[in-house]
Design an enzyme around this catalytic site. Sequence first.
Site, mmCIF file in Angstrom:
data_model
loop_
_atom_site.group_PDB
_atom_site.id
_atom_site.type_symbol
_atom_site.label_atom_id
_atom_site.label_comp_id
_atom_site.label_asym_id
_atom_site.label_seq_id
_atom_site.Cartn_x
_atom_site.Cartn_y
_atom_site.Cartn_z
ATOM 1 N N HIS A 1 -3.266 -0.527 14.876
ATOM 2 C CA HIS A 1 -2.166 -1.056 14.067
ATOM 3 C C HIS A 1 -1.880 -0.090 12.921
ATOM 4 O O HIS A 1 -2.612 0.895 12.726
ATOM 5 C CB HIS A 1 -2.465 -2.464 13.572
ATOM 6 C CG HIS A 1 -3.630 -2.581 12.633
ATOM 7 N ND1 HIS A 1 -4.935 -2.324 13.005
ATOM 8 C CD2 HIS A 1 -3.689 -2.935 11.312
ATOM 9 C CE1 HIS A 1 -5.740 -2.524 11.974
ATOM 10 N NE2 HIS A 1 -5.006 -2.888 10.933
ATOM 11 N N HIS B 1 -1.748 -0.400 9.526
ATOM 12 C CA HIS B 1 -2.263 -0.489 8.165
ATOM 13 C C HIS B 1 -2.871 0.859 7.779
ATOM 14 O O HIS B 1 -3.449 1.571 8.611
ATOM 15 C CB HIS B 1 -3.300 -1.601 8.059
ATOM 16 C CG HIS B 1 -2.684 -2.955 7.875
ATOM 17 N ND1 HIS B 1 -3.329 -4.125 8.196
ATOM 18 C CD2 HIS B 1 -1.464 -3.328 7.391
ATOM 19 C CE1 HIS B 1 -2.540 -5.163 7.918
ATOM 20 N NE2 HIS B 1 -1.410 -4.704 7.436
ATOM 21 N N ASP C 1 -5.503 1.951 6.284
ATOM 22 C CA ASP C 1 -6.902 2.312 6.521
ATOM 23 C C ASP C 1 -7.173 2.669 7.976
ATOM 24 O O ASP C 1 -8.294 3.038 8.330
ATOM 25 C CB ASP C 1 -7.839 1.191 6.052
ATOM 26 C CG ASP C 1 -7.557 -0.148 6.710
ATOM 27 O OD1 ASP C 1 -6.379 -0.526 6.816
ATOM 28 O OD2 ASP C 1 -8.519 -0.836 7.104
ATOM 29 N N HIS C 2 -6.129 2.600 8.815
ATOM 30 C CA HIS C 2 -6.271 2.964 10.224
ATOM 31 C C HIS C 2 -5.414 4.169 10.616
ATOM 32 O O HIS C 2 -5.593 4.694 11.717
ATOM 33 C CB HIS C 2 -5.916 1.773 11.115
ATOM 34 C CG HIS C 2 -6.861 0.624 10.964
ATOM 35 N ND1 HIS C 2 -7.837 0.313 11.895
ATOM 36 C CD2 HIS C 2 -7.001 -0.285 9.974
ATOM 37 C CE1 HIS C 2 -8.530 -0.746 11.470
ATOM 38 N NE2 HIS C 2 -8.036 -1.126 10.315
ATOM 39 N N HIS D 1 -3.301 -10.569 14.064
ATOM 40 C CA HIS D 1 -3.482 -9.976 12.740
ATOM 41 C C HIS D 1 -2.171 -10.104 11.976
ATOM 42 O O HIS D 1 -1.161 -10.559 12.524
ATOM 43 C CB HIS D 1 -3.919 -8.518 12.883
ATOM 44 C CG HIS D 1 -4.442 -7.902 11.624
ATOM 45 N ND1 HIS D 1 -5.344 -8.530 10.791
ATOM 46 C CD2 HIS D 1 -4.174 -6.694 11.032
ATOM 47 C CE1 HIS D 1 -5.611 -7.753 9.764
ATOM 48 N NE2 HIS D 1 -4.903 -6.637 9.880
ATOM 49 N N ASP E 1 -8.103 -4.874 14.086
ATOM 50 C CA ASP E 1 -8.342 -6.011 13.193
ATOM 51 C C ASP E 1 -7.785 -7.283 13.830
ATOM 52 O O ASP E 1 -6.663 -7.287 14.353
ATOM 53 C CB ASP E 1 -7.644 -5.775 11.850
ATOM 54 C CG ASP E 1 -8.253 -4.616 11.075
ATOM 55 O OD1 ASP E 1 -9.173 -3.976 11.606
ATOM 56 O OD2 ASP E 1 -7.785 -4.366 9.956
ATOM 57 N N HIS F 1 -15.930 -2.318 10.704
ATOM 58 C CA HIS F 1 -14.890 -2.770 9.770
ATOM 59 C C HIS F 1 -15.501 -3.745 8.764
ATOM 60 O O HIS F 1 -15.085 -4.892 8.630
ATOM 61 C CB HIS F 1 -13.724 -3.408 10.533
ATOM 62 C CG HIS F 1 -12.449 -3.468 9.742
ATOM 63 N ND1 HIS F 1 -12.107 -4.548 8.962
ATOM 64 C CD2 HIS F 1 -11.426 -2.582 9.622
ATOM 65 C CE1 HIS F 1 -10.929 -4.332 8.394
ATOM 66 N NE2 HIS F 1 -10.488 -3.140 8.779
#
Length: 313
Positions: A63, A65, A67-68, A141, A212, A270
């Site tokens: 996805h 976000h 942090d990914h 998510h 996530d 995570h």
Amino acid sequence: MELYFLGTGAGMPSKRRNVTSIVLNLLAERGTCWMFDCGEGTQHQALKSPVKIGKLEKLFITHLHGDHIYGLPGALTSRSYQGGDTPLSMYGPKGLRAFVETSLLVSDAHLAYPLEIVELEEEGLVWEDDAFRVTAMRLEHRVECWGYRIEEKDMPGKLLTDKLRELGLPSGPLYGRLKSGQDVTLPDGTVVRSADVIGPPIAGRTVVILGDTRYCDGARELARGADVLVHEATFAQNRQELALAYDHSTSVDAARVAGEAGAGTLILTHISSRYQEEEADVLLHEAQELHADTHLAHDHFSYTIARKPAGAL
């Protein structure tokens, strides 16, 4: 086949855990490696590891976000500098193309290799060749998020050379024909059936890597019968309400998915920055109460996925 965790933290990096990135080492199988998510600082983590960015063949994004994905521009350009001149394919949600192309454009970056970007629209088969199959399903998510199931196809069994020698067959071209599935007729008229001189098939291995997600049907379906399941465990069970509020999972949620899906090894990742050092052990212990074969990943943790014995399909 080996999993290598470059980053195992959630949301933002901490002193102990960088943000998410996982590598599936397929050097023995195909001379390459595949990466799943690429959070900020991933290429720095790779410098402290055996992972070679130049060997990347495929990059799967769960996805969008930060942090990914915030490590993508650096990793993509560094691949050029590290000798990566073969094509690289990327897979992920709609919007991935815009993020990557804009980042490269405004930074005037030039890649020394062809880059293919595939934005996922439908669940199901993502990619397949004669050795591997990758499928994807949506998870639950706050934004569109995907999980990936990587299946190594079964391989033919080994040629039973001792049996062939008993039949009087000298090594040579006939062995190759039998190995390829062809029956062979000897000069005396004896027919040697390929099926009689090939051992039991060698089972392929299945790895599931989830993005996530809260506890959901998609995670359970992807993980069904997997040898290894990588599942987020952002919170301990006493933070269940917080997990639900942010569409994340607890360690118990991850263990439930593994158990209900009949998965083998469960690896938790995570991890929220609130769980530092020994505090993170509570996540492991909670999951192990439901699923004994559980590991808690940390940065630079690796796990080898062993083959099952021949015939154990």
